[in-house]
Design a protein around this motif. Sequence first.
Motif, short mmCIF file in Angstrom:
data_model
loop_
_atom_site.label_atom_id
_atom_site.label_comp_id
_atom_site.label_asym_id
_atom_site.label_seq_id
_atom_site.Cartn_x
_atom_site.Cartn_y
_atom_site.Cartn_z
N GLY A 1 0.87 -1.34 0.01
CA GLY A 1 -0.01 -0.16 0.07
C GLY A 1 0.84 1.41 0.16
N THR A 2 2.02 1.23 -0.02
CA THR A 2 2.94 2.38 -0.24
C THR A 2 3.65 2.34 -1.37
N ALA A 3 3.68 3.63 -2.04
CA ALA A 3 4.76 3.81 -3.09
C ALA A 3 5.98 4.41 -3.05
N GLY A 4 6.84 4.39 -3.80
CA GLY A 4 8.20 4.94 -3.77
C GLY A 4 8.66 5.28 -5.00
N VAL A 5 9.84 5.93 -4.86
CA VAL A 5 10.75 5.83 -6.17
C VAL A 5 12.07 5.63 -5.82
N LEU A 6 12.90 4.91 -6.29
CA LEU A 6 14.16 4.50 -6.14
C LEU A 6 14.97 4.95 -7.30
N LYS A 7 16.19 5.49 -6.62
CA LYS A 7 17.39 5.91 -7.94
C LYS A 7 17.62 4.66 -8.72
N PRO A 8 18.31 4.62 -9.86
CA PRO A 8 18.55 3.62 -10.61
C PRO A 8 19.71 3.06 -10.08
N SER A 9 19.86 1.53 -10.17
CA SER A 9 21.15 0.75 -9.79
C SER A 9 21.04 -0.46 -10.39
N VAL A 10 22.22 -0.98 -10.68
CA VAL A 10 22.04 -2.28 -11.22
C VAL A 10 21.76 -3.11 -10.49
N GLY A 11 21.88 -3.21 -9.08
CA GLY A 11 21.38 -4.04 -8.09
C GLY A 11 19.68 -4.06 -8.11
N LEU A 12 19.23 -3.21 -8.33
CA LEU A 12 17.82 -3.08 -8.34
C LEU A 12 17.24 -3.74 -9.72
N THR A 13 17.98 -3.76 -10.58
CA THR A 13 17.62 -4.43 -11.79
C THR A 13 17.64 -6.04 -11.62
N ARG A 14 18.77 -6.24 -10.98
CA ARG A 14 18.99 -7.72 -10.56
C ARG A 14 17.94 -8.07 -9.63
N ILE A 15 17.42 -7.31 -8.71
CA ILE A 15 16.25 -7.69 -7.76
C ILE A 15 14.97 -7.98 -8.30
N ALA A 16 14.64 -6.81 -9.33
CA ALA A 16 13.62 -7.13 -10.43
C ALA A 16 13.58 -8.10 -11.18
N CYS A 17 14.84 -8.69 -11.60
CA CYS A 17 14.59 -9.98 -12.19
C CYS A 17 14.21 -11.25 -11.38
N LEU A 18 14.86 -11.13 -10.16
CA LEU A 18 14.28 -12.27 -9.23
C LEU A 18 12.83 -12.14 -8.83
N GLU B 1 22.93 -6.07 -2.02
CA GLU B 1 23.13 -5.63 -0.67
C GLU B 1 23.10 -4.23 -0.64
N ARG B 2 23.72 -3.40 -1.37
CA ARG B 2 24.00 -2.17 -1.44
C ARG B 2 22.54 -1.46 -2.00
N SER B 3 21.85 -2.01 -2.87
CA SER B 3 20.55 -1.69 -3.38
C SER B 3 19.74 -1.71 -2.25
N LEU B 4 19.62 -2.93 -1.52
CA LEU B 4 18.63 -2.98 -0.44
C LEU B 4 18.95 -1.81 0.70
N ASP B 5 20.21 -1.43 0.71
CA ASP B 5 20.41 -0.20 1.82
C ASP B 5 19.54 1.19 1.06
N GLY B 6 19.52 1.11 0.09
CA GLY B 6 19.07 2.23 -0.50
C GLY B 6 17.34 2.08 -0.67
#
Lengths: 718, 260
Positions: free
Chosen positions: A535-552, A672-677
Amino acid sequence: MSSTTSPTTVIIQCDDAPIPPSFHVPEVEIRQIRADGDDRDLDLQIQDLYQTVLTQVSRHHQDLVRLAAYVYRADLLVSRGGTRDSDGRRWKRHLSLCVPVSDPAFWQRPEVMTTLSSVLAFLTDDTWRFAFSPARPISRQIHLDLSAREVYQQPGVVTLFSGGIDSLCTLLEAAMRGERPVPVGRPAPAHQHRQEQLLSAVNTLNASWSLPLIGIRIVRHGPEPANNAQRTRGFLFGCLGGAIAAEIGASRVYLPDNGPISLNLPINDQLVGALASRATHPQYLHRLNRLLRLVLAEPVTVSNPLRWRTRAETLEVLKQAQAMSLLPLTLSCSNWRGQPGAKPQCGGCSQCVDRRVATIAAGLERWDPAHRYQQDLFLDPLEPWDRAATAMSYVRFARRVHAMIAPQVLTAFPELIDIAVPDDPAPDATLRNAIDLVDRHAATVLEVVERQTATHLRAFIEGRLPAASLLARTMSEQKGRRIPIQTPRPVAERVGVSRQLAPTRDDAPVSLGAADIPANVFAWTGASWQVSYGGTAGVLKPSVGLTRIACLLREPDRVFTPEELEAVANGRASSHPSVAGEHSVFRLEAIASNEVILDRDMLRTLREHLEDLEGDRVAAIDAGDGERAMHLHERKEEIERYLRVNQKLGGGSRTIPTEAQKHYRAMRRSIERSLDGVKMHHHLLYRHLQQSLVLDKSFRYAPDRGIDWEVQLPLPPA
Amino acid sequence: MGHIRLGRLAKTHAWTDLVALLDLDDLEVARVAATTTVGAQDRLQELRHDPVLGYAMWLLSRLATAARSDDFVGNAAQVGLRVTGDDSALVVIARINALMREELEQHPASGPFGEIASLALRRALLETVGVEQPSLFGSTLSDLERAFRQGTTDRAFGDLSRRFFGDYLARTLRYYLDKELPFHIGPGTAFATIEASSDFVDDLDTYTRQSARIVETFASDWLSKYTFHETGQISREQVQSFVATAMSKLCAELRGEVVA
């Protein structure tokens, strides 16, 4: 359009020696050096503090000493640019010296000129030219203290004595070995007492040979030097040592520096060429010896007896001589001027850093405690900027070297090739030994850092360690923030880089109206990640780690290898490891990538094998089979070297990460770094991902309940 | 003894961009490479015509063609390299290094980049041998010749060029970057630990070497246009021209521009 900057070009006229027409070019600067007369700016005196005098010095020896003094003074006269000369335009200079000598015909021989220029070129990175002319009679004399004479009783070796650890240990060892050393030193007035104490102590330890110190005074007059790098000091002391040795009948000169310092591999990538000093580098000593063979009336060889020892290993000499109490009297610092007697070491220069690590490693901290340094290397904030850079580069270098096998070290540091001099009968072995030496040094550094980390861990956890301290920078809990390499994109924005790089500190997430918030979204919008969860939206800055998380997220419960995840994230169907890189093509690297941890079983097996080899070697000797005995000896050395490389000092095993391990770790760090973000901007999502992502050797998204995600990945590059 | 001389980046607009970039949270290797290349662009523009860089590439080229001939020793002697069949590969590389050093010492205007060219030459040679042999140590001159002969002449030259220029630019970028990087290590900075900064530099290195693929194709095509391999002679002027173009292409690639 940029213009090429010419190097600093200066003609230096020594004591009014004529300048040849060939030296003159338009607008070249001419500087003067005077060693004679009331307006002299250079005094060179060779004193014998024990009232022994040198007379009737060979004229070539006098010339050599005066030449070296002129070279040294010229070096100080001409600037090499400041610390902000980032292009290095002014580091190298073109220096033309006009020098008065007693025998110009000798010095102008092509072989002598070429050799002389070659010695200085390697030592200093400068280009040197010389023009020699007849000296006036008065200038032929070296200023000597005229005192009562004393004859040296067959001295064996002249050893340069600075009062530092390396020169003390060399002197002590030479005395204990009966080499009859004659120390040659340049005691600054502030440290003369310290040196006298050291010599007195060494004399006491070895009463069979009293150490007659020959003191050298080089006095500069006039303004402060324009250049403090002083790369020609090594030439000055090498020539002085050689001339003195030839005069008093010693056939050897020791220029002591521990091995890693002697090689001085670049701990920081800006240290190219002689930016890291080469005062005892094997290539320099080889060239210096060529010059001395031409000049000196008697054969003298200059060498570095510590070339195969680390500083920690060098300190064993003090232990063997039961002379640890001398350690506080030694001085290693390059910033010693003005330091109080109780804290004579600055703690931050390269010499201090190396000294501190070595004394801890050798178990001699009691005689070289932290409070004798202005700055505690491990615990204090590293200031100013050069000390911070030095300390971190020092540790980083150790980590880098220690993670490599021998061929990798050689490829990463092809500077090592310079130690293979032409008359070396076994250059391959020399290179291997050098790599082994550097690795032992690296292992020592890392073990000291580990021990310090263990000692001060509580302080770190409790937040009592300054963030700017060395230890804090080795054991931060935060993960590194970086994105692993990406395949170079063929097209990028053609806008000015400065506009692209304006730091954006606006981290506030975009708020959507409640009615518009979709469930479970992880979508790339072209410029950022639009996420929604719980129920909460957000915007995250681009990073390769997030792309990998999205693939998972797109394929729950699928197990991805690092290669597969990389390929999917990059929009490729086939796996393609991107971290290893094109340079990892050595077959030996492939073998190394399969090397496993040196476990206990393997250690035991290797040690048993060593015992067998020793038994066979002895049997071969008894049987008169020298060749087999040598082969077995070499085999033993190979295994022992392998064990040294792969074991810590305490005997524990060391691991060498495989390429696959490195790839996995890099991928994991990016996630892990992207998770920090994510944690900073969407805590709910962060908790879910933290609980659901499995990052153990492979990668998987394994939620404890079925979740449908709307995932939009970036389009792959064209 | 053991003195080092560290420096900082000049306070130009371009280098200020790099410093600002290193303060950001998410650091991309490509951006750092691009920014560093922009910051150094004046110097890199000059280095396209650097005689030491040209000599290194020329030496590499002549040795590669000598290795493909029937008389490596004789052809190597034409460029001043004295070797015998009994020499180990490392000895040969050391002698090549000595030749390079003589040239380097004549051109102080190259500054530290002359030494970087010399290091890149050594690395290219070490890597060439290393591809074929289980160990660099103990490799022979024949091993070096054999390694040079892998592939067609044009492809081999392309591969060699890629290695050489990749290393040259990688070292050059690191030379500049390391004047600033240590000040961005620690809690709350771009690199929380020394290890993290090391990993980043490794990645930058890999990225730069991969970018040098653009030189590989160009080099192969360039070589095929010349008939020098019939005579075995590549002139320094020809190679200097090649170097200038190769550097332009690689720098443009690193800046992220479209490369024609």
